[in-house]
Design an enzyme around this catalytic site. Structure first.
Site, PDB file in Angstrom:
ATOM      1  N   LYS A 125       0.817  -1.218   0.000  1.00  0.00           N
ATOM      2  CA  LYS A 125       0.000   0.000   0.000  1.00  0.00           C
ATOM      3  C   LYS A 125       0.850   1.267   0.000  1.00  0.00           C
ATOM      4  CE  LYS A 125      -2.312  -0.869   3.861  1.00  0.00           C
ATOM      5  NZ  LYS A 125      -1.830  -2.187   4.290  1.00  0.00           N
ATOM      6  N   ARG A 149      -9.807   0.765   8.383  1.00  0.00           N
ATOM      7  CA  ARG A 149      -9.414  -0.603   8.722  1.00  0.00           C
ATOM      8  C   ARG A 149     -10.535  -1.347   9.432  1.00  0.00           C
ATOM      9  NH1 ARG A 149      -3.544   0.549   8.798  1.00  0.00           N
ATOM     10  NH2 ARG A 149      -2.351  -1.346   9.039  1.00  0.00           N
ATOM     11  N   ARG A 182      11.235  -6.572   5.498  1.00  0.00           N
ATOM     12  CA  ARG A 182      11.132  -5.141   5.804  1.00  0.00           C
ATOM     13  C   ARG A 182      11.617  -4.863   7.230  1.00  0.00           C
ATOM     14  NH1 ARG A 182       5.359  -2.255   5.227  1.00  0.00           N
ATOM     15  NH2 ARG A 182       5.038  -3.035   7.328  1.00  0.00           N
ATOM     16  N   ARG A 235      11.543  -1.604  11.648  1.00  0.00           N
ATOM     17  CA  ARG A 235      10.218  -1.281  12.193  1.00  0.00           C
ATOM     18  C   ARG A 235       9.860  -2.292  13.268  1.00  0.00           C
ATOM     19  NH1 ARG A 235       4.991   0.017   8.459  1.00  0.00           N
ATOM     20  NH2 ARG A 235       3.842  -1.058  10.083  1.00  0.00           N
ATOM     21  N   ARG A 249      -0.940  -9.097  13.467  1.00  0.00           N
ATOM     22  CA  ARG A 249      -1.488  -8.085  12.554  1.00  0.00           C
ATOM     23  C   ARG A 249      -2.269  -8.741  11.420  1.00  0.00           C
ATOM     24  NH1 ARG A 249       3.849  -5.588  11.153  1.00  0.00           N
ATOM     25  NH2 ARG A 249       2.759  -4.232   9.678  1.00  0.00           N
TER      26      ARG A 249
HETATM   27  P1  AMP Z   1       0.526   0.494   8.964  1.00  0.00           P
HETATM   28  O1  AMP Z   1       1.745   1.324   8.832  1.00  0.00           O
HETATM   29  O2  AMP Z   1      -0.622   0.984   8.130  1.00  0.00           O
HETATM   30  O3  AMP Z   1       0.793  -0.978   8.755  1.00  0.00           O
HETATM   31  O4  AMP Z   1       0.026   0.645  10.476  1.00  0.00           O
HETATM   32  C1  AMP Z   1       0.827   0.223  11.571  1.00  0.00           C
HETATM   33  C2  AMP Z   1      -0.031   0.090  12.810  1.00  0.00           C
HETATM   34  O5  AMP Z   1      -0.640   1.351  13.127  1.00  0.00           O
HETATM   35  C3  AMP Z   1      -1.183  -0.888  12.722  1.00  0.00           C
HETATM   36  O6  AMP Z   1      -0.783  -2.223  12.969  1.00  0.00           O
HETATM   37  C4  AMP Z   1      -2.137  -0.341  13.789  1.00  0.00           C
HETATM   38  O7  AMP Z   1      -1.693  -0.691  15.081  1.00  0.00           O
HETATM   39  C5  AMP Z   1      -1.960   1.162  13.631  1.00  0.00           C
HETATM   40  N1  AMP Z   1      -2.919   1.721  12.654  1.00  0.00           N
HETATM   41  C6  AMP Z   1      -2.623   2.305  11.457  1.00  0.00           C
HETATM   42  N2  AMP Z   1      -3.736   2.693  10.818  1.00  0.00           N
HETATM   43  C7  AMP Z   1      -4.775   2.358  11.633  1.00  0.00           C
HETATM   44  C8  AMP Z   1      -6.178   2.490  11.538  1.00  0.00           C
HETATM   45  N3  AMP Z   1      -6.772   3.024  10.453  1.00  0.00           N
HETATM   46  N4  AMP Z   1      -6.932   2.029  12.576  1.00  0.00           N
HETATM   47  C9  AMP Z   1      -6.365   1.490  13.657  1.00  0.00           C
HETATM   48  N5  AMP Z   1      -5.051   1.324  13.813  1.00  0.00           N
HETATM   49  C10 AMP Z   1      -4.244   1.748  12.818  1.00  0.00           C
END
Ligand code: AMP
Length: 189
Positions: free
Chosen positions: A14, A89, A128, A134, A145
């Site tokens: 993404k 999400r 990654r 990260r 996740r």
């Molecule tokens: P990402 O970088 O999009 O993979 O997000 C990393 C983490 O941030 C996720 O595993 C969630 O813990 C949190 N997170 C990001 N976007 C959301 C969202 N829209 N709703 C809830 N938690 C989020």
């Protein structure tokens, strides 16, 4: 206005594809994950709260996330459109986004689902984690996740199909091949 939801499991590409679409169409980009990581780096109260959830591979509560999104969106007046990356999400977030956009006389133009097999997601995320460090890209958190994705996020596929916004894309292949398929879907709008 082009409002694009870029959707997919963790590791589906993404972020990479969003960046390419931002460059091509001059859109604003909201990555909720990036917003939260910036808060953590800056040591804010929100960052501290978010860290607890992120480290556990859990989602940040909807209310908090929706408030964050609204304030980022408010900063984008006069924009050509927005790429929503990592939001919504949950169904509650999708409904909130629909309402927020409607209040601005807008709507989601398309939801692009980057579909990547589970084993590939796992290996991309582990790689990654090694490259970027990260903290949530370790095997145990990745598994959580992915489970959260299946239980809370994947139901959005049906939700966006009902809205007639759903567009499936095979997420395996080179970055360029996948971008080309996304561009084709956007240019058809
Ligand atoms: P990402 O970088 O999009 O993979 O997000 C990393 C983490 O941030 C996720 O595993 C969630 O813990 C949190 N997170 C990001 N976007 C959301 C969202 N829209 N709703 C809830 N938690 C989020």
């Amino acid at each position: 206005m082009l409002n694009i939801v870029i959707f997919g499991a963790p590791g589906s590409g993404k972020g990479t594809q969003s960046q390419r679409m931002v460059d091509k169409y001059g859109l604003n980009h909201i990555s909720t994950g990036d917003v939260l990581r910036a808060e953590i780096r800056n040591g804010t109260e929100l960052g501290q709260t978010a860290k607890g959830y992120i480290d556990q591979g859990q989602l940040i509560p909807d209310e908090l996330m929706i408030d964050i999104l609204a304030s980022v969106l408010d900063g984008f007046r006069d924009s050509k459109g927005v790429i929503f990356d990592g939001f919504p999400r949950t169904i509650a977030q999708a409904e909130a986004l629909k309402k927020m956009l409607a209040e601005r006389g807008q709507e989601v133009s398309v939801m692009i689902d980057l579909d990547v097999p589970e084993e590939e997601l796992m290996s991309r995320l582990i790689r990654r984690g090694i490259d970027s460090g990260r903290a949530d890209d370790n095997e145990e958190t990745i598994r959580k996740r992915l489970a959260v994705y299946h239980s809370q996020t994947a139901p959005l596929i049906g939700w966006f199909k009902d809205e007639n916004k759903y567009h499936h894309i095979e997420g395996m292949g080179s970055m360029e091949e996948i971008s080309a398929k996304i561009v084709e879907a956007i240019d058809r709008l």
